[in-house]
Design a protein around this motif. Sequence first.
Motif, PDB file in Angstrom:
ATOM      1  N   PHE A  76      35.535  49.912  76.861  1.00 34.47           N
ATOM      2  CA  PHE A  76      34.269  50.877  77.297  1.00 34.47           C
ATOM      3  C   PHE A  76      33.305  49.964  76.958  1.00 34.47           C
ATOM      4  O   PHE A  76      32.740  49.304  76.513  1.00 34.47           O
ATOM      5  CB  PHE A  76      33.845  52.115  77.293  1.00 34.47           C
ATOM      6  N   PHE A 111      36.551  49.812  82.087  1.00 32.58           N
ATOM      7  CA  PHE A 111      35.997  51.184  82.338  1.00 32.58           C
ATOM      8  C   PHE A 111      34.718  50.719  81.781  1.00 32.58           C
ATOM      9  O   PHE A 111      33.751  50.835  80.885  1.00 32.58           O
ATOM     10  CB  PHE A 111      36.278  52.167  81.564  1.00 32.58           C
ATOM     11  N   ARG A 112      34.110  50.252  83.757  1.00 33.53           N
ATOM     12  CA  ARG A 112      32.930  50.085  83.129  1.00 33.53           C
ATOM     13  C   ARG A 112      31.878  50.595  83.995  1.00 33.53           C
ATOM     14  O   ARG A 112      32.470  51.602  84.329  1.00 33.53           O
ATOM     15  CB  ARG A 112      32.567  48.415  84.043  1.00 33.53           C
ATOM     16  N   MET A 113      30.411  51.090  83.315  1.00 32.33           N
ATOM     17  CA  MET A 113      29.850  51.518  83.660  1.00 32.33           C
ATOM     18  C   MET A 113      28.735  51.196  85.138  1.00 32.33           C
ATOM     19  O   MET A 113      28.804  49.831  85.764  1.00 32.33           O
ATOM     20  CB  MET A 113      27.859  51.344  82.897  1.00 32.33           C
ATOM     21  N   GLU A 114      29.228  52.084  86.228  1.00 33.34           N
ATOM     22  CA  GLU A 114      29.069  51.305  87.186  1.00 33.34           C
ATOM     23  C   GLU A 114      27.463  51.594  88.128  1.00 33.34           C
ATOM     24  O   GLU A 114      26.856  52.258  88.159  1.00 33.34           O
ATOM     25  CB  GLU A 114      29.326  52.388  88.216  1.00 33.34           C
ATOM     26  N   ARG A 125      29.144  60.162  86.424  1.00 37.52           N
ATOM     27  CA  ARG A 125      30.959  59.423  86.622  1.00 37.52           C
ATOM     28  C   ARG A 125      31.353  58.783  85.495  1.00 37.52           C
ATOM     29  O   ARG A 125      32.577  59.039  85.706  1.00 37.52           O
ATOM     30  CB  ARG A 125      30.993  58.145  87.832  1.00 37.52           C
ATOM     31  N   TYR A 126      29.971  58.270  84.739  1.00 37.20           N
ATOM     32  CA  TYR A 126      30.713  57.477  83.357  1.00 37.20           C
ATOM     33  C   TYR A 126      31.299  58.828  82.413  1.00 37.20           C
ATOM     34  O   TYR A 126      32.807  58.838  81.520  1.00 37.20           O
ATOM     35  CB  TYR A 126      29.787  56.674  82.409  1.00 37.20           C
ATOM     36  N   LEU A 129      34.820  60.352  84.094  1.00 33.61           N
ATOM     37  CA  LEU A 129      35.469  58.917  83.132  1.00 33.61           C
ATOM     38  C   LEU A 129      36.312  59.123  81.459  1.00 33.61           C
ATOM     39  O   LEU A 129      37.474  59.209  81.337  1.00 33.61           O
ATOM     40  CB  LEU A 129      35.138  57.541  83.322  1.00 33.61           C
ATOM     41  N   VAL A 174      26.788  60.865  78.312  1.00 34.97           N
ATOM     42  CA  VAL A 174      26.235  59.001  79.257  1.00 34.97           C
ATOM     43  C   VAL A 174      25.395  59.862  79.745  1.00 34.97           C
ATOM     44  O   VAL A 174      25.354  61.223  80.634  1.00 34.97           O
ATOM     45  CB  VAL A 174      27.265  58.853  80.166  1.00 34.97           C
TER      46      VAL A 174
END
Length: 271
Positions: A76, A111-114, A125-126, A129, A174
């Motif tokens: 992450f 799991f990347r941050m967009e 979204r994160y 997730l 987040v």
Amino acid sequence: MPRPVTVTYKVWSSPAEVALASARLLAARVEQAVATRGIARIAISGGSTPQATFKLLADPSQPFLTTVPWDKLQLFWVDERCVAPDHPESNYGVCRDLLLSKVPIPEANVFRMEGELDPEQAASRYESLLRNTMKLEGAESPVFDLVALGMGPDGHTASLFPNTAGLDELNRLVIANHVPQKDTWRISLTWPVINQATEVAFEIEGPSKTDILAEVLTGPRDPERLPSQLIRPSNGKLLFLLDEAAAAKLPKASEVFTTPDGSNKVGTLEI
């Protein structure tokens, strides 16, 4: 009053040695977590400091390629710039190029941050997730096996910059944090989430960090100006991996610890 925390700072003579220590720490925490419950969850930071660590983890001459159980690692991010993943300033993009493209970690475990999305949407979204991946309910916070942090010359960590609104967020996991001094937005884990990790470690190098590090650890408490002071893990332990330049104004570390590269110094502080 904030909870008491014992700071352990380990000091090496060069940034290269700090990077190797950081790679060994990450590998050890992954191996321990996998041995305990079959999976490891690590959150990493961006910036220039961890790049040497990424290169070491992917280096065929080092043991990490074969000893780290990459297929059991869930990776992450602590924070991200609001740019596309192929942008040269993308924290994910740098890690992908230096590490992820060279090690056998499954794509589904990354799991990347967009950063290319609207900042508030990306943060939401994160958070979803994290909740779904870690099966969190209600006010539960994720517990990472390791959160790896850096610190800027202004005392910021993650994307929690001085005098920004994100410093006051206690309930979100987040956030989208506006950073006026850089005229930009960032996406970041909140400091209460970071403080829930099993281990939190800063990797800090160079003379540009000497004064600010000493102020963060030994100066008056002023987290609005020095956000790194907000990092006080709930387990009461905080680790710093430092080179001699960064540690120059801390109380002298006297206890000797031995690594494969020789003897180094370790000190402790109560904050």
